[in-house]
Design a protein around this motif. Structure first.
Motif, PDB file in Angstrom:
ATOM      1  N   GLN A 101       2.130  -9.251  -1.228  1.00  0.00           N
ATOM      2  CA  GLN A 101       0.737  -9.024  -1.640  1.00  0.00           C
ATOM      3  C   GLN A 101       0.481  -7.544  -1.884  1.00  0.00           C
ATOM      4  N   ARG A 102       1.003  -6.692  -1.002  1.00  0.00           N
ATOM      5  CA  ARG A 102       0.807  -5.250  -1.143  1.00  0.00           C
ATOM      6  C   ARG A 102       1.453  -4.736  -2.438  1.00  0.00           C
ATOM      7  N   VAL A 104       1.867  -6.463  -5.257  1.00  0.00           N
ATOM      8  CA  VAL A 104       1.033  -6.872  -6.398  1.00  0.00           C
ATOM      9  C   VAL A 104      -0.233  -6.027  -6.452  1.00  0.00           C
ATOM     10  N   LEU A 105      -0.827  -5.742  -5.281  1.00  0.00           N
ATOM     11  CA  LEU A 105      -2.022  -4.898  -5.245  1.00  0.00           C
ATOM     12  C   LEU A 105      -1.714  -3.509  -5.788  1.00  0.00           C
ATOM     13  N   GLN A 119      -2.504  -9.484 -13.681  1.00  0.00           N
ATOM     14  CA  GLN A 119      -2.080  -8.964 -12.382  1.00  0.00           C
ATOM     15  C   GLN A 119      -3.153  -9.180 -11.321  1.00  0.00           C
ATOM     16  N   ASP A 122      -2.825 -12.745 -10.296  1.00  0.00           N
ATOM     17  CA  ASP A 122      -1.633 -12.908  -9.461  1.00  0.00           C
ATOM     18  C   ASP A 122      -1.906 -12.438  -8.037  1.00  0.00           C
ATOM     19  N   TYR A 123      -2.586 -11.308  -7.928  1.00  0.00           N
ATOM     20  CA  TYR A 123      -2.890 -10.771  -6.600  1.00  0.00           C
ATOM     21  C   TYR A 123      -3.829 -11.700  -5.836  1.00  0.00           C
ATOM     22  N   CYS A 124      -4.880 -12.148  -6.497  1.00  0.00           N
ATOM     23  CA  CYS A 124      -5.859 -13.021  -5.828  1.00  0.00           C
ATOM     24  C   CYS A 124      -5.220 -14.335  -5.396  1.00  0.00           C
ATOM     25  N   ALA A 127      -3.019 -13.678  -2.387  1.00  0.00           N
ATOM     26  CA  ALA A 127      -3.785 -13.315  -1.192  1.00  0.00           C
ATOM     27  C   ALA A 127      -4.613 -14.466  -0.638  1.00  0.00           C
TER      28      ALA A 127
END
Length: 235
Positions: A101-102, A104-105, A119, A122-124, A127
């Motif tokens: 997750q970090r 992608v963030l 992106q 993808d992150y949401c 997470a």
């Protein structure tokens, strides 16, 4: 003679060691795209469970949760219900999930969010998609739509999260944000917005308008996909 047989047996290497070597070699030569979920999960488990055959464990995890993403998104207590997964391994899997997750963030931090939308999604999804309870998350943006901060404002039950529009806008002002993206998950898996979701979003939009805070979108994340209220013309 019995002693000789015992000695020869003791020298035999566990059958899974050759499999581990072959799997590592295939990953090195062909990349992760050549491996199905259970083999990629096996590779992770090699380090976490060093002296055991991890193929049955990987397959049991996928049978329970459905996909590699769902395994990494599963809560620690449910991971430990799978045979072969103890507290230490469950925690290590969650550390791996947090690192993913970090990463992608990091790809969207400081960048213009509206031009990095895939992106952001993808992150949401990484997470929130597999959380057991609803979370209400806010992406705070600057005047160039760059990401200032990502915060979980509320965590609720399996089907409800209390949201207070004034608190949302107050926090945006504290961070000097000029726009926000609202995000929450539906643990049921179905991302279809409810009437309450729509009404709450419109209330935040109206509250923000009076103070110069724009709401670019409200994303609803589920295991089966996502819904964009702006894309659905609901806001």
């Amino acid at each position: 003679m019995p002693e000789l047989r015992k000695s020869a047996s003791a020298d035999e290497k566990p059958h899974y060691l050759g499999h581990r070597d072959r799997l590592r070699e295939r990953f090195l030569t062909s990349g992760q795209g050549a491996l199905p979920d259970y083999e990629l999960l096996e590779l992770l488990l090699f380090r976490l469970i060093p002296r055991s055959d991890t193929k049955p464990v990987a397959k049991a995890l996928l049978a329970r949760f459905g996909s590699l993403a769902e395994v990494l998104g599963a809560p620690i207590n449910l991971l430990q219900e799978v045979k072969g997964i103890g507290p230490a391994v469950a925690l290590d899997l969650k550390v791996i999930a947090a690192a993913a997750q970090r990463m992608v963030l990091g790809e969207i931090k400081g960048r213009e969010v509206l031009t990095s939308w895939s992106q952001v999604l993808d992150y949401c999804k990484a997470a929130m998609a597999f959380e057991e309870r609803e979370q209400f998350r806010i992406l705070f943006l600057d005047k160039k739509n760059g990401l200032i901060a990502d915060e979980v404002q509320q965590t609720g039950t399996v089907d409800h999260t209390p949201v207070y529009p004034r608190e949302v806008i107050r926090r945006a002002l504290e961070l000097s944000a000029t726009a926000i993206v609202l995000v929450h998950n539906h643990p049921s898996g179905d991302p279809t917005p409810s009437r309450a979701d729509i009404d709450m979003t419109k209330e935040i939009i109206e509250t923000g308008k009076r103070l110069g805070i724009a709401v670019h979108d409200h994303l609803i994340i589920g295991k089966k996909g996502y819904a964009s209220m702006k894309g659905l013309l609901l806001i």
